[in-house]
Design a protein around this motif. Structure first.
Motif, PDB file in Angstrom:
ATOM      1  N   VAL A  79       0.857  -1.188   0.000  1.00  0.00           N
ATOM      2  CA  VAL A  79       0.000   0.000   0.000  1.00  0.00           C
ATOM      3  C   VAL A  79       0.889   1.233   0.000  1.00  0.00           C
ATOM      4  O   VAL A  79       1.829   1.328   0.806  1.00  0.00           O
ATOM      5  N   ASP A  81       1.091   5.625  -0.414  1.00  0.00           N
ATOM      6  CA  ASP A  81       0.437   6.937  -0.435  1.00  0.00           C
ATOM      7  C   ASP A  81       1.121   7.773  -1.514  1.00  0.00           C
ATOM      8  O   ASP A  81       2.209   8.306  -1.300  1.00  0.00           O
ATOM      9  N   GLN A  84       1.904  11.711  -0.869  1.00  0.00           N
ATOM     10  CA  GLN A  84       2.985  11.888   0.112  1.00  0.00           C
ATOM     11  C   GLN A  84       4.248  11.142  -0.289  1.00  0.00           C
ATOM     12  O   GLN A  84       5.303  11.313   0.338  1.00  0.00           O
ATOM     13  N   VAL A  88       2.804   2.928   2.957  1.00  0.00           N
ATOM     14  CA  VAL A  88       1.887   2.727   4.081  1.00  0.00           C
ATOM     15  C   VAL A  88       2.224   1.395   4.746  1.00  0.00           C
ATOM     16  O   VAL A  88       2.442   1.320   5.943  1.00  0.00           O
ATOM     17  N   ARG A 158      -6.562   7.351  -8.943  1.00  0.00           N
ATOM     18  CA  ARG A 158      -5.915   6.984  -7.676  1.00  0.00           C
ATOM     19  C   ARG A 158      -6.865   7.048  -6.482  1.00  0.00           C
ATOM     20  O   ARG A 158      -6.635   6.387  -5.481  1.00  0.00           O
ATOM     21  N   ALA A 160      -9.132   9.037  -3.295  1.00  0.00           N
ATOM     22  CA  ALA A 160      -8.805   9.992  -2.228  1.00  0.00           C
ATOM     23  C   ALA A 160      -7.634   9.528  -1.378  1.00  0.00           C
ATOM     24  O   ALA A 160      -6.924  10.346  -0.789  1.00  0.00           O
ATOM     25  N   HIS A 161      -7.410   8.202  -1.281  1.00  0.00           N
ATOM     26  CA  HIS A 161      -6.374   7.675  -0.386  1.00  0.00           C
ATOM     27  C   HIS A 161      -5.418   6.747  -1.129  1.00  0.00           C
ATOM     28  O   HIS A 161      -4.872   5.806  -0.542  1.00  0.00           O
ATOM     29  N   SER A 162      -5.245   6.988  -2.442  1.00  0.00           N
ATOM     30  CA  SER A 162      -4.360   6.159  -3.273  1.00  0.00           C
ATOM     31  C   SER A 162      -4.793   4.695  -3.267  1.00  0.00           C
ATOM     32  O   SER A 162      -3.969   3.795  -3.405  1.00  0.00           O
ATOM     33  N   MET A 163      -6.074   4.427  -3.110  1.00  0.00           N
ATOM     34  CA  MET A 163      -6.537   3.039  -3.006  1.00  0.00           C
ATOM     35  C   MET A 163      -7.652   2.723  -3.995  1.00  0.00           C
ATOM     36  O   MET A 163      -8.337   1.705  -3.844  1.00  0.00           O
TER      37      MET A 163
END
Ligand SMILES: [Zn+2]
Length: 297
Positions: A79, A81, A84, A88, A158, A160-163
């Motif tokens: 995971v 980010d 940033q 993760v 991507r 909101a949370h790269s997920m």
């Protein structure tokens, strides 16, 4: 005169200079130089058990291949980010949490570096090889773990949370606990790691059993159908080591998805096998490195 969309193979190859491409996987790590469409200087080794050891070897390997390199793209098997540029977590290797791989490598190598999770990077590589009408692309990698990514209109989505599009922990309804803390995940049912853990032998041997293989394909079909209902992809590309099953996976999976689509009176997505060797992810890393180079100017 015809106009070529960005990201087509020919446009990519023409623009390509020399990029370093790094693939940090749960079981192996690879470094390559991608130049004018060719992967050269490829080297790979079993992934270290800790992040610091892994980074040391990546840096020393890259420094031996750094001549005339413009930028570097990194695919991280866990995971990540993206805004940033920080890890993760890795499900299989300790010590990566909070690591800014791009900054560490940029400092060591002196070139622009950009990192994303390996499914996103492989999706960029596969997308660059597709026909123009096959959009959106849902890329699903089934290997040590399961990852997924969506490319639509030449862009990775991507979230909101790269997920966005991460299907590995989609609940399928079975009762086995997953490493993520949930029960019944897609990855828990179909990944190489869990096949080997549950049966105590290599995944390829496990899947030689016809009944286990039948259930494995059925579970993959269920996961991909759930994803298709939500995402409506034009094409699903199956990558990762398990795609080496070839027609033994593709044929029953295509049939199962067609049956589910027929019942729901909607067109089935096309299904393709991607690159089982992991080299497409290196092409995707070079595409990403090119963007990093442009951004640094
Ligand atoms: Zn899970």
């Amino acid at each position: 005169m015809s106009r070529e969309r960005p990201g087509t193979t020919s446009a990519y190859y023409r623009a390509c200079v020399r990029y370093l491409a790094i693939d940090i996987g749960g079981s192996k790590t690879a470094v390559a130089v991608v130049s004018e469409g060719a992967i050269t200087g490829y080297t790979t080794w079993p992934s270290a058990s800790h992040a610091s050891e892994s980074l040391d070897r990546i840096i020393s390997t890259c420094l031996s291949m750094i001549d005339d390199i413009s930028a570097c793209g990194v695919a991280f098997g866990g995971v990540f980010d993206f805004p940033q540029q920080k890890c993760v977590r890795s499900m299989h290797v300790s010590g990566w949490e909070g690591t800014d791989i791009s900054s560490v490598l940029q400092h060591a190598l002196g070139i622009p570096v950009v990192t994303d999770n390996d499914a996103n990077v492989a999706a960029l590589g596969e997308y660059s090889l597709l026909d123009q009408h096959e959009d959106p692309l849902l890329y699903v990698t089934i290997s040590t773990g399961v990852g997924a990514a969506i490319v639509a209109n030449h862009q990775l989505i991507r979230g909101a949370h790269s997920m966005f599009g991460e299907l590995g922990h989609l609940p399928l309804g079975h009762d086995k606990p997953c490493n993520c803390g949930q029960i019944g995940c897609f990855e828990r049912a179909v990944s190489g790691y869990w096949l080997e853990t549950d049966h105590g032998r290599p995944a390829a041997d496990v899947l030689a059993d016809p009944e286990i293989h039948r259930q494995w394909v059925a579970d993959i079909a269920t996961g991909l159908w759930c994803a298709s209902v939500v995402l409506d992809p034009a094409v699903i590309v199956i990558g990762g080591g398990m795609s080496a099953q070839g027609g033994r996976l593709l044929n029953p999976l295509t049939q199962a998805l067609a049956q589910k689509a027929s019942k729901s009176k909607r067109p089935p997505p096309a299904v393709r096998l991607g690159d089982p060797t992991g080299r497409t992810v290196l092409v995707g890393a070079a595409v990403m490195a090119r963007e990093a180079e442009r951004g640094s100017r």
